[in-house]
Write a protein that holds these residues in place. Structure first.
Motif, PDB file in Angstrom:
ATOM      1  N   MET A 174       0.773  -1.464   0.088  1.00  0.00           N
ATOM      2  CA  MET A 174       0.009   0.001   0.188  1.00  0.00           C
ATOM      3  C   MET A 174       0.295   1.525   0.027  1.00  0.00           C
ATOM      4  SD  MET A 174      -3.142  -0.992  -0.688  1.00  0.00           S
ATOM      5  CE  MET A 174      -4.113  -2.736  -0.147  1.00  0.00           C
ATOM      6  N   VAL A 175       0.307   2.121  -0.592  1.00  0.00           N
ATOM      7  CA  VAL A 175       1.397   3.160  -0.868  1.00  0.00           C
ATOM      8  C   VAL A 175       0.340   4.469  -0.458  1.00  0.00           C
ATOM      9  CG1 VAL A 175       2.930   2.565  -2.255  1.00  0.00           C
ATOM     10  CG2 VAL A 175       0.982   3.497  -3.547  1.00  0.00           C
ATOM     11  N   GLN A 176       0.878   5.824  -0.723  1.00  0.00           N
ATOM     12  CA  GLN A 176       0.250   7.278  -0.225  1.00  0.00           C
ATOM     13  C   GLN A 176       0.946   8.544  -0.841  1.00  0.00           C
ATOM     14  OE1 GLN A 176       0.426   8.267   3.809  1.00  0.00           O
ATOM     15  NE2 GLN A 176      -1.655   7.803   3.968  1.00  0.00           N
ATOM     16  N   ASP A 177       0.346   8.978  -1.257  1.00  0.00           N
ATOM     17  CA  ASP A 177       1.031  10.268  -2.226  1.00  0.00           C
ATOM     18  C   ASP A 177       0.716  11.350  -1.283  1.00  0.00           C
ATOM     19  OD1 ASP A 177      -1.819  11.484  -1.802  1.00  0.00           O
ATOM     20  OD2 ASP A 177      -2.192  10.820  -3.521  1.00  0.00           O
ATOM     21  N   GLU A 178       1.446  12.772  -2.334  1.00  0.00           N
ATOM     22  CA  GLU A 178       2.328  13.529  -0.416  1.00  0.00           C
ATOM     23  C   GLU A 178       0.493  14.570   0.056  1.00  0.00           C
ATOM     24  OE1 GLU A 178       3.624  15.948  -3.516  1.00  0.00           O
ATOM     25  OE2 GLU A 178       5.534  15.412  -3.225  1.00  0.00           O
ATOM     26  N   GLU A 179      -1.362  13.628  -0.736  1.00  0.00           N
ATOM     27  CA  GLU A 179      -2.079  14.157  -0.325  1.00  0.00           C
ATOM     28  C   GLU A 179      -2.595  12.930   0.298  1.00  0.00           C
ATOM     29  OE1 GLU A 179      -4.976  15.044  -3.132  1.00  0.00           O
ATOM     30  OE2 GLU A 179      -4.042  17.367  -3.781  1.00  0.00           O
ATOM     31  N   GLU A 180      -2.444  12.318   1.483  1.00  0.00           N
ATOM     32  CA  GLU A 180      -2.532  11.013   1.994  1.00  0.00           C
ATOM     33  C   GLU A 180      -3.399  10.230   1.491  1.00  0.00           C
ATOM     34  OE1 GLU A 180      -1.937  12.826   5.529  1.00  0.00           O
ATOM     35  OE2 GLU A 180      -0.806  12.880   6.149  1.00  0.00           O
ATOM     36  N   GLU A 181      -3.888   9.774  -0.160  1.00  0.00           N
ATOM     37  CA  GLU A 181      -4.364   9.192  -0.643  1.00  0.00           C
ATOM     38  C   GLU A 181      -3.698   8.115  -0.299  1.00  0.00           C
ATOM     39  OE1 GLU A 181      -7.561   8.981  -1.856  1.00  0.00           O
ATOM     40  OE2 GLU A 181      -8.100  10.730  -0.438  1.00  0.00           O
ATOM     41  N   THR A 182      -4.386   6.981  -0.663  1.00  0.00           N
ATOM     42  CA  THR A 182      -4.058   5.573  -0.555  1.00  0.00           C
ATOM     43  C   THR A 182      -4.065   4.527  -1.619  1.00  0.00           C
ATOM     44  OG1 THR A 182      -4.136   5.624   2.036  1.00  0.00           O
ATOM     45  CG2 THR A 182      -3.548   3.065   0.908  1.00  0.00           C
ATOM     46  N   GLU A 183      -3.446   3.583  -1.934  1.00  0.00           N
ATOM     47  CA  GLU A 183      -3.374   2.913  -3.039  1.00  0.00           C
ATOM     48  C   GLU A 183      -2.918   1.912  -3.015  1.00  0.00           C
ATOM     49  OE1 GLU A 183      -5.855   0.968  -4.781  1.00  0.00           O
ATOM     50  OE2 GLU A 183      -6.728   3.875  -5.253  1.00  0.00           O
ATOM     51  N   ARG A 184      -3.028   0.512  -3.614  1.00  0.00           N
ATOM     52  CA  ARG A 184      -2.917  -0.536  -4.137  1.00  0.00           C
ATOM     53  C   ARG A 184      -1.217  -0.419  -4.998  1.00  0.00           C
ATOM     54  NH1 ARG A 184      -2.160  -5.942  -5.788  1.00  0.00           N
ATOM     55  NH2 ARG A 184      -2.332  -7.294  -4.589  1.00  0.00           N
ATOM     56  N   LEU A 185       0.030  -0.448  -5.062  1.00  0.00           N
ATOM     57  CA  LEU A 185       1.027  -0.797  -6.146  1.00  0.00           C
ATOM     58  C   LEU A 185       1.586  -2.192  -5.788  1.00  0.00           C
ATOM     59  CD1 LEU A 185       2.525   1.411  -7.685  1.00  0.00           C
ATOM     60  CD2 LEU A 185       4.283   0.646  -6.107  1.00  0.00           C
ATOM     61  N   GLU A 186       1.738  -2.708  -7.453  1.00  0.00           N
ATOM     62  CA  GLU A 186       1.952  -3.970  -7.352  1.00  0.00           C
ATOM     63  C   GLU A 186       3.354  -4.191  -8.628  1.00  0.00           C
ATOM     64  OE1 GLU A 186      -0.773  -7.439  -8.233  1.00  0.00           O
ATOM     65  OE2 GLU A 186      -0.397  -7.326 -10.741  1.00  0.00           O
ATOM     66  N   ILE A 187       4.143  -4.364  -8.999  1.00  0.00           N
ATOM     67  CA  ILE A 187       5.351  -4.583  -9.391  1.00  0.00           C
ATOM     68  C   ILE A 187       5.139  -6.198 -10.424  1.00  0.00           C
ATOM     69  CG2 ILE A 187       8.290  -4.899 -10.482  1.00  0.00           C
ATOM     70  CD1 ILE A 187       8.227  -3.026  -7.941  1.00  0.00           C
ATOM     71  N   TYR A 188       5.064  -6.387 -11.542  1.00  0.00           N
ATOM     72  CA  TYR A 188       4.599  -7.561 -11.573  1.00  0.00           C
ATOM     73  C   TYR A 188       6.057  -8.437 -12.451  1.00  0.00           C
ATOM     74  CZ  TYR A 188       1.184 -10.887 -13.989  1.00  0.00           C
ATOM     75  OH  TYR A 188       0.749 -11.978 -14.456  1.00  0.00           O
TER      76      TYR A 188
END
Length: 656
Positions: A133-147
């Motif tokens: 899980m990652v966040q941007d500078e506005e502290e929104e959260t999302e999933r990041l996947e390296i395939y």
């Protein structure tokens, strides 16, 4: 599925095959339906708990969600959908505009933009992918996947740091239907330098910072933390090459470049190693400078040698000897270079010595490629092929080629996957470990990219030849996969037991141009990762070189393997005739060939008695009777070849 030469086959139930197809097709359908939809926000607490829980489950040995349940000697394999390629970003970061997580659209490649994020959860490390899980500078959260391409120098990229920049982020769905930012091309992910980017104009402050990076790099090198050493030397170099530093201390940048050249050699980043070493030269006449330049020439020469650039390596080691005439390592390298140049020019190899030097721990050959007898040429109806440039008598070497890349079955990089290609609705066994290794080698050495990307693959990309931007090397991993799938071969079981799940596989770039024929005029063998191709009948100038991609004696098995693995149906003279045989007759021939194969496998020709030889003769006669004399005139009887070879050896033995 095509069986491998050792006979191992993956047995997959219709239900499992259908599950894989449905998983991929359902994801593709759902992605299409959601294209352009606004991203739905993720709950921070729930997202972190999901990643933490999944990471704990992996640590506890829970089943890998990527694995297909297959039966047989092959075991279980990760399932990788392929066939929906897209190109990597080729725009430098400074040419992109920032974007926020709230701006992401579903199933969209956000061309012209970049996303700055930080990792906020543990990394979930599965066999074929990693996610967090990652966040941007506005502290929104999302999933990041390296395939698939999730390692760099043996370390998981997501675990190497917590701050990243994603170029032209691809927001899509996982195979399980969860929203994610997906990375397929390693060059689309940049590790973010958290150091201040503000331009400092105080020479003393900048020099002090560069020296600190050098000290950190030296400390990391001493602990064999090569990626960290490289990162610190790189940061130091960026500071030390500023005019305000080079005017007061020009040697600092040279020291950092020389040190980084050493680390690059250890990391197999040969292009940069050679460049760094050359840029560190002082060309001064004092003894200390001569010794430092001797080191630089050695490092540049070593890089050139390992890139197969033997003439350049020779020149660099000769320069080293001018500065330090008694350097034994340089002298030894120059002796080896003379051997490599002779191999390259004449095709003369000391195969006995080469074989003696090979082992499980040293499976790769130190040898040059000899390709002067051949050239690449456009062949009407078959694309490019390889033709002879001179007369090549039977038994003589057509070419010898050192592999561009091989992954041996006993090495940790070996990885086999089940791939489902949505383009042709086929499930295949794929050596994706080789795919990963080729991508890593190209990232390490962009100068090698053009010759690999020139090979045939179903996906051709967008036709650009960009292999590097200001941000680093660029590799289209989808093109590498398709090129590998159509051009790779197995060098055989040379270093111990291996099966379908860990078969050795490699890519030979020049040999990849050789077209297939069941009636070949050349036959290949492998000595380590050196492919040796010999003429099995006289070859004339401009005649096309052929070898057999699949040597099965059964027409149906051979055609299935050629179509499944290499994507074509063979229409050589032998296949054209065999195709006209009644399927019942072909089955009878196949059964007899299997009997002959079992006979050869159990009966040693050196101990053959008269009764055993008589049985072999009967088998040969029965197989020959399945071939129509007129139809097969001048064509090989492949089903009888193995037992005929056995019989010839047994008869020769009995006459002594």
């Amino acid at each position: 599925m095509a069986s491998q030469p050792d006979g191992n086959t993956v047995f997959m139930t219709e239900q499992e095959a259908e599950r894989i197809r449905n998983m991929v097709k359902n994801r593709s359908k759902k992605c299409s339906e959601l294209t352009g939809n606004a991203r739905e926000p993720k709950d921070l607490t729930g997202a972190k708990q999901q990643a933490t829980g999944a990471s704990l489950m992996v640590d506890m040995g829970a089943p890998d969600a990527d694995l297909a349940q297959t039966k047989g000697q092959g075991g279980s394999f990760p399932v990788l959908p392929v066939g929906q390629p897209y190109p990597p970003c080729i725009v430098p970061l400074q040419g992109l505009q920032p974007i926020k997580l709230t701006d992401l659209k579903m199933n969209t490649h956000h061309r012209g933009h970049y996303l700055t994020i930080k990792r906020i959860s543990p990394v979930v490390t599965l066999l074929a992918r990693s996610w967090a899980m990652v966040q941007d500078e506005e502290e929104e959260t999302e999933r990041l996947e390296i395939y698939l391409h999730k390692l760099r120098h043996g370390k998981d990229v997501l675990e190497s740091t917590s701050h990243f920049i994603i170029k032209e982020p691809h927001f899509t769905l996982t195979d399980q239907g969860e929203a994610t930012i997906r990375i397929d091309h390693p060059s689309d992910l940049i590790i973010r330098d958290e150091a201040s980017n503000n331009q400092i104009h105080d020479a003393e402050v900048v020099e002090k910072a560069a020296r600190k990076c050098k000290d950190k790099g030296n400390a990391a090198l001493e602990k064999q933390n090569l990626p960290l050493a490289h990162a610190e030397y790189t940061k130091g170099l960026k500071l030390a090459i500023q005019d305000i530093v080079t005017k007061s201390n020009p040697d600092l940048a040279r020291d950092l470049a020389r040190n980084r050249a050493h680390v690059n050699l250890l990391l197999s980043q040969l292009d940069e190693a050679k460049s760094d070493a050359k840029s560190s030269l002082t060309s001064r006449e004092d003894q200390q400078s001569k010794e430092l330049d001797s080191k630089a020439y050695f490092r540049a020469g070593s890089a050139a040698y390992n890139l197969g650039q033997y003439q350049e390596a020779k020149s660099l080691f000769e320069q080293q000897l001018k500065l330090t005439p008694d350097n034994k390592t340089a002298i030894a390298y120059l002796r080896n270079i003379e051997v490599r140049l002779r191999e390259q020019e004449t095709g003369e190899y000391n195969f006995k010595k080469i074989r003696t030097g090979l082992s499980r721990s040293r499976p790769r050959v130190d040898a040059a490629s000899f390709i002067r007898n051949t050239k690449v040429k456009e062949i009407p109806g078959r694309g490019r092929g390889l033709v002879a440039t001179r007369d090549i008598p039977i038994g003589e070497i057509v070419m010898c080629e050192k592999a561009f890349c091989v992954v041996w079955g006993h090495e940790k990089e070996a990885l086999t996957a089940m791939t489902y290609d949505i383009r042709d609705d086929r499930i295949r066994v794929s050596p994706v470990g080789l795919n990963k290794a080729i991508v890593q080698k190209l990232l390490n050495n962009p100068s090698q990219t053009e010759k690999v990307m020139d090979l045939f693959g179903d996906y051709q990309g967008e036709g650009n030849n960009v292999t590097r931007t200001e941000d680093g090397p660029v590799v289209d991993t989808f093109r590498v996969h398709d090129i590998m799938s159509r051009n790779a071969f197995g060098p055989g079981n040379q270093y111990g037991e291996e099966g379908l799940s860990n078969a050795s596989t490699g890519l030979w770039v020049h040999a990849a141009y050789i077209n297939h024929s069941c009636i070949a005029n050349a036959k290949k063998e492998y000595i380590g990762d050196l492919m040796v191709l010999r003429a099995i009948r006289p070859i004339t100038p401009s005649e096309e070189i052929f070898h057999s991609y699949d040597e099965s004696s059964d027409y149906d098995a051979r055609q299935a393997a050629l179509m499944n693995t290499w994507g074509f149906e063979c229409d050589c003279a032998l296949c054209t005739v065999e195709k006209t045989d009644d399927p019942v007759l072909r089955k009878k021939r196949r059964d007899l060939a299997n009997d002959a194969e079992e006979f050869v496998g159990t009966e040693n020709w050196s101990n053959a008695k008269r009764l055993t030889i008589s049985k072999a003769k009967r088998l040969v006669r029965d197989i020959e009777n399945t071939y129509d004399e007129e139809k097969y005139k001048g064509l090989p009887r492949m089903a009888a070849q193995r037992i005929q070879e056995w019989l010839a050896l047994a008869n020769q033995k009995s006459k002594k």
